[in-house]
Write a protein that holds these residues in place. Structure first.
Motif, PDB file in Angstrom:
ATOM      1  N   SER A   1      74.718  88.620  97.247  1.00  0.00           N
ATOM      2  CA  SER A   1      75.711  87.844  97.851  1.00  0.00           C
ATOM      3  C   SER A   1      76.919  87.597  96.944  1.00  0.00           C
ATOM      4  N   LYS A   2      76.506  87.247  95.612  1.00  0.00           N
ATOM      5  CA  LYS A   2      77.321  86.953  94.477  1.00  0.00           C
ATOM      6  C   LYS A   2      78.145  88.306  94.331  1.00  0.00           C
ATOM      7  N   LEU A   3      77.442  89.365  94.364  1.00  0.00           N
ATOM      8  CA  LEU A   3      78.445  90.903  93.944  1.00  0.00           C
ATOM      9  C   LEU A   3      79.479  91.046  95.099  1.00  0.00           C
ATOM     10  N   ARG A   4      78.980  90.531  96.497  1.00  0.00           N
ATOM     11  CA  ARG A   4      79.860  90.752  97.567  1.00  0.00           C
ATOM     12  C   ARG A   4      80.876  89.997  97.425  1.00  0.00           C
ATOM     13  N   SER A   5      80.670  88.628  97.341  1.00  0.00           N
ATOM     14  CA  SER A   5      81.894  87.572  97.371  1.00  0.00           C
ATOM     15  C   SER A   5      82.802  87.634  96.079  1.00  0.00           C
ATOM     16  N   THR A   6      82.226  88.101  94.956  1.00  0.00           N
ATOM     17  CA  THR A   6      82.979  88.319  93.691  1.00  0.00           C
ATOM     18  C   THR A   6      83.656  89.314  93.571  1.00  0.00           C
ATOM     19  N   TYR A   7      83.243  90.502  93.839  1.00  0.00           N
ATOM     20  CA  TYR A   7      83.919  91.760  93.635  1.00  0.00           C
ATOM     21  C   TYR A   7      83.936  92.581  94.757  1.00  0.00           C
TER      22      TYR A   7
ATOM     23  N   ASP B   1      90.176  86.445  87.402  1.00  0.00           N
ATOM     24  CA  ASP B   1      91.002  87.427  88.412  1.00  0.00           C
ATOM     25  C   ASP B   1      91.126  88.725  88.167  1.00  0.00           C
ATOM     26  N   PRO B   2      90.187  89.608  88.215  1.00  0.00           N
ATOM     27  CA  PRO B   2      88.954  89.236  88.283  1.00  0.00           C
ATOM     28  C   PRO B   2      88.243  89.135  86.758  1.00  0.00           C
ATOM     29  N   ASN B   3      86.868  88.598  86.906  1.00  0.00           N
ATOM     30  CA  ASN B   3      86.106  88.423  85.537  1.00  0.00           C
ATOM     31  C   ASN B   3      85.359  89.859  85.230  1.00  0.00           C
ATOM     32  N   LEU B   4      85.995  90.593  84.437  1.00  0.00           N
ATOM     33  CA  LEU B   4      85.401  92.070  84.249  1.00  0.00           C
ATOM     34  C   LEU B   4      84.375  92.005  83.225  1.00  0.00           C
ATOM     35  N   GLN B   5      84.004  90.707  82.683  1.00  0.00           N
ATOM     36  CA  GLN B   5      82.941  90.869  81.731  1.00  0.00           C
ATOM     37  C   GLN B   5      81.470  90.483  82.528  1.00  0.00           C
ATOM     38  N   ASN B   6      81.565  90.076  83.718  1.00  0.00           N
ATOM     39  CA  ASN B   6      80.322  90.077  84.433  1.00  0.00           C
ATOM     40  C   ASN B   6      79.924  90.986  85.430  1.00  0.00           C
ATOM     41  N   ILE B   7      80.324  92.212  85.608  1.00  0.00           N
ATOM     42  CA  ILE B   7      80.371  93.174  86.492  1.00  0.00           C
ATOM     43  C   ILE B   7      78.785  93.912  85.815  1.00  0.00           C
ATOM     44  N   PRO B   8      77.786  93.864  86.478  1.00  0.00           N
ATOM     45  CA  PRO B   8      76.268  94.316  85.977  1.00  0.00           C
ATOM     46  C   PRO B   8      76.720  95.804  85.792  1.00  0.00           C
TER      47      PRO B   8
ATOM     48  N   ARG C   1      81.754  99.785  89.454  1.00  0.00           N
ATOM     49  CA  ARG C   1      82.492 100.385  88.448  1.00  0.00           C
ATOM     50  C   ARG C   1      82.908 101.870  88.759  1.00  0.00           C
ATOM     51  N   GLN C   2      82.010 102.463  89.812  1.00  0.00           N
ATOM     52  CA  GLN C   2      82.597 103.721  90.359  1.00  0.00           C
ATOM     53  C   GLN C   2      84.145 103.583  90.929  1.00  0.00           C
TER      54      GLN C   2
ATOM     55  N   ALA D   1     102.412 113.385  71.680  1.00  0.00           N
ATOM     56  CA  ALA D   1     102.118 112.136  71.618  1.00  0.00           C
ATOM     57  C   ALA D   1     101.056 112.129  73.009  1.00  0.00           C
ATOM     58  N   PHE D   2     100.006 111.251  72.708  1.00  0.00           N
ATOM     59  CA  PHE D   2      99.166 111.099  73.671  1.00  0.00           C
ATOM     60  C   PHE D   2      99.692 110.276  74.753  1.00  0.00           C
ATOM     61  N   ASP D   3      99.360 110.652  76.026  1.00  0.00           N
ATOM     62  CA  ASP D   3      99.682 110.120  77.311  1.00  0.00           C
ATOM     63  C   ASP D   3      98.324 109.247  77.705  1.00  0.00           C
ATOM     64  N   ALA D   4      98.422 108.141  77.018  1.00  0.00           N
ATOM     65  CA  ALA D   4      96.930 107.269  77.119  1.00  0.00           C
ATOM     66  C   ALA D   4      97.458 105.902  77.313  1.00  0.00           C
ATOM     67  N   TRP D   5      96.913 105.096  78.311  1.00  0.00           N
ATOM     68  CA  TRP D   5      96.869 103.580  78.126  1.00  0.00           C
ATOM     69  C   TRP D   5      95.664 102.964  77.931  1.00  0.00           C
ATOM     70  N   MET D   6      95.640 101.780  77.305  1.00  0.00           N
ATOM     71  CA  MET D   6      94.377 101.012  77.257  1.00  0.00           C
ATOM     72  C   MET D   6      94.406 100.026  78.423  1.00  0.00           C
ATOM     73  N   VAL D   7      93.425 100.099  79.128  1.00  0.00           N
ATOM     74  CA  VAL D   7      93.318  99.503  80.600  1.00  0.00           C
ATOM     75  C   VAL D   7      92.416  98.387  80.487  1.00  0.00           C
ATOM     76  N   MET D   8      91.501  98.496  79.780  1.00  0.00           N
ATOM     77  CA  MET D   8      90.281  97.334  79.839  1.00  0.00           C
ATOM     78  C   MET D   8      89.693  97.113  78.628  1.00  0.00           C
ATOM     79  N   GLN D   9      89.313  96.065  78.370  1.00  0.00           N
ATOM     80  CA  GLN D   9      88.392  95.270  77.207  1.00  0.00           C
ATOM     81  C   GLN D   9      87.222  94.818  77.955  1.00  0.00           C
ATOM     82  N   VAL D  10      85.950  95.280  77.633  1.00  0.00           N
ATOM     83  CA  VAL D  10      84.785  94.484  78.184  1.00  0.00           C
ATOM     84  C   VAL D  10      83.691  94.468  77.101  1.00  0.00           C
ATOM     85  N   HIS D  11      83.465  93.063  76.596  1.00  0.00           N
ATOM     86  CA  HIS D  11      82.296  93.188  75.701  1.00  0.00           C
ATOM     87  C   HIS D  11      82.545  94.143  74.430  1.00  0.00           C
ATOM     88  N   ASP D  12      81.774  95.000  74.084  1.00  0.00           N
ATOM     89  CA  ASP D  12      82.057  95.729  72.851  1.00  0.00           C
ATOM     90  C   ASP D  12      82.651  97.318  73.305  1.00  0.00           C
ATOM     91  N   GLU D  13      83.547  97.247  74.400  1.00  0.00           N
ATOM     92  CA  GLU D  13      84.063  98.744  74.793  1.00  0.00           C
ATOM     93  C   GLU D  13      85.448  98.445  75.079  1.00  0.00           C
TER      94      GLU D  13
END
Length: 934
Positions: free
Chosen positions: A636-642, A675-682, A692-693, A877-889
């Motif tokens: 239920s939490k996964l559905r409502s939150t994500y 908005d959203p909390n990316l740190q808590n996605i299992p 995550r897919q 030059a690299f065509d690359a963007w940093m798009v997320m930071q989650v925990h140690d990743e």
């Protein structure tokens, strides 16, 4: 008309009761304040309830009293006052005096005796007396003119109330206390006589000690249990009973140097209260005081501040013409004329630094339109440039496009320092207007955070109270609340301009207060200047980059989750034998613990059986219904939150998901997001991986996920210097298998999967300070077996044990711990008398340097990688963007044909983010989705 009663407050009673009964509170510097706040709150309540009454607050004086001479063992068994309470006595006394209340401490007697004497004097003068106390002994003083009130329990006791509560009239309370004694005060009483026996005896004999000892034979005829054998005990302990009677009797003839006329309440000393409220961080009361309101009552957790100004939002906000004016010590300028704007542009261009703040229509940086700009060059002088106030009759304003174009070179001038509060937001909003902010950034939110990350709030209003002792106008004060809240463009200039000017003036003054503190405290300047300030730009870019999302995949998953949730609900009804609300703790508790008789393993603070997640998780090991409830809750939490929410958060203009990262939230320095909390996605569940897919790359690009491997264990090896851990990492062994081999005494190549999983739990559990009980619970083994594992671990890795002991001692000496890079985490509970809170602080002392160092390392990596990407140019030059930071990743979006080269480069940079005694290892993979990149 009868005179108001005299109110006599048992300060000592309330001090102890507030300390033990109320939640512990401490200041950001570790000073306990909960008892002080509790008592002051009760005093405020009494002042409000008895507005015309004289009042005295009475405390026990230090030293012995006449009762000690009467009985050497009196109160001998009482433990010394806890340090956490002792440190609150002086602040409380000073606050009481500053409130204008007479405070009494009379040597040689107790507070009870002083109160008893004053109560007698009041009745002799024809006045009623109200004694505010939580002490049962005071019931002996109640008569037709003396009542007791207990503000903690909202209880009033007159003669009838005493009879109802104790089953005895006030005149028998001393006899009652003498018979049963008092363990707290070490009044002996009569052995074998407890509360019920004492009441039965006094009721049956219809009198006190004299009546009882005048007819001991009559006791045998009484009907209560044990009456037949009681007379012998009473006879044997006659002297002890009468001694106890004298000890329990409140003295009402103390020699006092003051009389009833000296108990009038004086006017509060507002300056003294301001200083004490500021020092004790009583923010709500400080706000009321600074706003000029009378001292009010709130709950112990802190009250609601009275608005400093009329919001004026029920109808149309009044129109306003541009004006300038001085408000208190601050002069505000509202800039609506080009000539005035030009003068400010000149001054800004000549300055080394200036403070600025955007006023906008939304807290969402992706949607916010600029309404105006606040500016400050010196404390006490501020300006507001309104640009888009569009309420009815709003005055003419300068053209927004022209003003922003004129300000852009100044904001982009690398030689001018920019000062602000939460500058990341302003930078992100300005970027949408194609304005780049450059130069040194001084952010007061981050200055406060680096100075003390354990403080709960780092917003400007809280910092103004804490460091400047000033109450600010809140946004709700001028805009209203709820659905009727106005956006800033709808607020009249006569309210908006002072608010905006105050923001920049306070922020500038805060910077000048906070920066010197940081410069003089350890290595905090390095943490601020090398980590937090450079990260502002990095996070702003990551947020604005956003990440692509496969919304249809999430819609499909959401539908499937809904079906599974319905199935689980039906299964729960079947197991329970009836339908119920799965979200109701009360209904669930009734079914689990009453109808199904499942053992209660924990209770809520109010005494009800707990159905918290940790409880259900433990019960789910043995009972089917809790297991179903746990799965239902999780899905239920996964559905409502994500799965339901994420598609709604995709920005319409960019078609991407833009989270918000927060630097000033966690105590350890780790980033959080919303908005959203990316740190808590299992990541360990199938459903979490399916979410995550849905995080995907654009066509022609791939997702690259680069993750530090076992970074906290590596930091532990570095901090502890343990040879076994250092060797295992240096030789590239599987650290969990290596630990299993050591703990279970088997060859490395013979370690089983179960043994490795247990070793993993041990490795991570111990760096979080896990006890044998906690480890046993996690591994589902007996506590004794878990202790054996822990003992073996420390035998094999003695350096870890020495580190843990060393860091506990250091934390106790210093009151804080530090990361490798100098970030501090203060531990206000490290000397707490409460064992659980002290042990919690010790566990934090062990873990925080590891978590904090890991946070510092990934921040260093982000800053380096961002600078490297920004410096890329030309064909290579690299065509690359940093798009997320989650925990140690760190997560990137990289052009298809550049992935391999990019992975090599980013791994090298991340691994070189810190030089420890153990090499940092980064694992990086790529894929079409975030999940596939793992």
């Amino acid at each position: 008309m009868a005179a108001s009663p005299i109110v006599l407050v048992d300060g000592s009673s309330y001090l102890y009761r507030a300390f033990h009964a109320l939640p512990p509170l401490t200041t950001s510097e570790g000073q306990p304040t909960g008892a002080v706040k509790g008592v002051i709150n009760m005093l405020k309540r009494l002042i409000k309830d008895y507005p015309d009454s004289p009042m005295a607050v009475v405390f026990d004086a230090p030293g012995k009293t006449f009762r000690d001479a009467m009985y050497a063992q009196y109160k001998a068994q009482r433990p010394p006052m806890p340090d956490d309470l002792r440190s609150q006595v002086t602040p409380l006394h000073e606050c009481v005096k500053a409130l204008g209340l007479p405070l009494l401490c009379i040597e040689g007697v107790e507070a009870d005796d002083v109160i008893g004497t004053l109560a007698r004097l009041a009745t002799e003068a024809g006045r009623d007396a109200v004694i505010s106390t939580g002490d049962k002994d005071m019931a002996q003083l109640v008569n037709a003119h003396i009542t007791l009130v207990n503000t903690m329990k909202d209880e009033t006791l007159d003669i009838a109330g005493v009879k109802a509560k104790f089953g005895l009239p006030p005149e028998l309370i001393i006899d009652y206390l003498a018979l049963m004694g008092d363990k707290v005060d070490n009044i002996p009483g009569v052995p074998g006589v407890g509360e019920k026996t004492a009441i039965g005896l006094l009721q049956g004999m219809e009198g006190g000690l004299d009546t009882i000892y005048g007819d001991l034979d009559k006791i045998k005829t009484l009907s209560f249990r044990g009456a037949k054998t009681l007379s012998k005990k009473l006879e044997e302990h006659r002297d002890q009973a009468y001694l106890s009677y004298r000890l329990a009797t409140i003295k009402t003839d103390c020699e006092l140097e003051l009389g009833l006329d000296d108990l009038a309440i004086a006017a509060p000393d507002r300056e003294a209260l301001k200083q004490w409220y500021k020092r004790l961080e009583f923010k709500a009361w400080l706000t009321e005081l600074l706003a000029g309101h009378d001292e009010g009552v709130d709950d112990v957790a802190g009250g609601t501040a009275t608005p400093a100004a009329d919001s004026g939002v029920e109808g149309q906000a009044p129109s306003a013409a541009a004006d300038s004016g001085c408000r208190g010590s601050r002069c505000d300028t509202v800039i609506v004329e080009q000539a005035e704007f030009d003068r400010w542009l000149t001054r800004l261009g000549e300055a080394d630094a200036f403070c600025f703040d955007l006023e906008t229509t939304s807290l969402n940086y992706m949607e916010a339109d600029i309404v105006g700009v606040g500016l400050a060059l010196e404390p006490g002088e501020a300006a507001y440039i309104p640009l888009a106030h569009d309420y009815l009759d709003a005055p003419d304003q300068l053209d927004r496009k022209a003003v922003l174009a004129a300000l852009a070179p100044l904001l982009g001038n690398e030689g001018i320092t920019k000062i602000g509060q939460n500058l990341k937001y302003d930078i992100s909003v300005l970027a949408r207007y194609d304005i780049a902010v450059k130069g040194e950034l001084m952010d007061t939110m981050l200055e406060s955070y680096v100075l003390d990350s354990t403080a709960t709030r780092h917003d400007m209003d809280s910092l103004a109270l804490k460091y400047l002792g000033e109450a600010t106008v809140k946004f709700e004060d001028i805009a209203g609340k709820g659905v009727k809240q106005l956006t800033f463009n709808q607020i009249a200039l006569e309210q908006a301009a002072p608010y905006a000017c105050e923001d920049v003036d306070i922020t500038l003054r805060l910077h000048r207060e906070l920066r010197p503190r940081i410069d003089s405290t350890g290595r905090l300047a390095e943490v601020l200047d090398e980590l937090e300030r450079p990260l502002i730009w990095v996070l702003s870019r990551i947020e604005r980059n956003g990440v692509a999302l496969d919304a249809e995949r999430l819609h499909t998953q959401s539908r499937e989750l809904a079906e599974r949730i319905r199935e689980l609900e039906a299964k729960a009804f079947e197991l329970a034998g009836r339908e119920f609300n799965l979200g109701s703790p009360k209904q669930l508790g009734q079914i689990l613990f009453e109808e199904q008789a499942i053992p209660v393993i924990k209770k809520t603070p109010k005494g009800a059986p707990s159905t918290a997640e940790a409880v259900l998780e433990e019960l789910a090991l043995d009972y089917p219904l809790p297991k179903v409830i746990m799965e239902h809750r999780g899905l239920s939490k996964l559905r409502s939150t994500y799965t339901d929410k994420l598609p709604k958060l995709v920005d319409k203009a960019t078609g991407r998901l833009h989270t918000s990262y927060h630097q000033a939230v966690t105590a350890t320095g780790r980033l959080s997001s919303s908005d959203p909390n990316l740190q808590n996605i299992p990541i360990r569940t199938d459903e979490g991986r399916r979410i995550r897919q849905a995080f995907i790359a654009r066509p022609g690009y791939r997702i690259v996920a680069a993750d530090y491997s076992q970074i906290e264990l590596r930091i532990m090896a570095h901090l502890s210097g343990d040879k076994g851990l250092l060797t295992a990492f240096a030789e590239g062994r599987d650290i969990h298998a290596a630990t299993a081999a050591e703990v279970f005494g088997v060859a490395l190549d013979k370690v089983s999967g179960d043994q490795r999983r247990s070793a993993k739990a041990i490795n991570f559990g111990l760096i979080y300070g896990m006890s044998a009980w906690g480890l046993g619970r996690q591994l589902h083994i007996e506590q004794s077996q878990a202790k054996t594992y822990i003992d073996r671990y420390f035998d094999r890795y003695p350096g870890v044990a020495r580190y843990m002991e060393r860091i506990r001692a250091q934390a106790a000496d210093d009151g804080f711990v530090e990361t490798v890079f100098g970030r501090r985490l203060y531990l206000p509970e490290i000397h707490s008398q409460n064992r659980a809170r002290r042990q919690g602080a010790e566990r934090t002392a062990i873990n925080a340097p590891m978590q904090g160092t890991a946070a510092d390392i990934i921040k260093r990596a982000m800053i380096d990688v961002d600078a490297w990407l920004a410096a890329q140019s030309g064909q290579d030059a690299f065509d690359a963007w940093m798009v997320m930071q989650v925990h140690d990743e760190l997560v990137f979006e990289v052009k298809d044909d550049q992935v391999e080269a990019f992975v090599d480069e980013v791994k090298t940079r991340m691994q070189n983010a810190a030089k420890l005694d153990v090499a940092l290892i980064v694992e990086a993979e790529s894929g079409a989705s975030w999940d596939e990149a793992h």
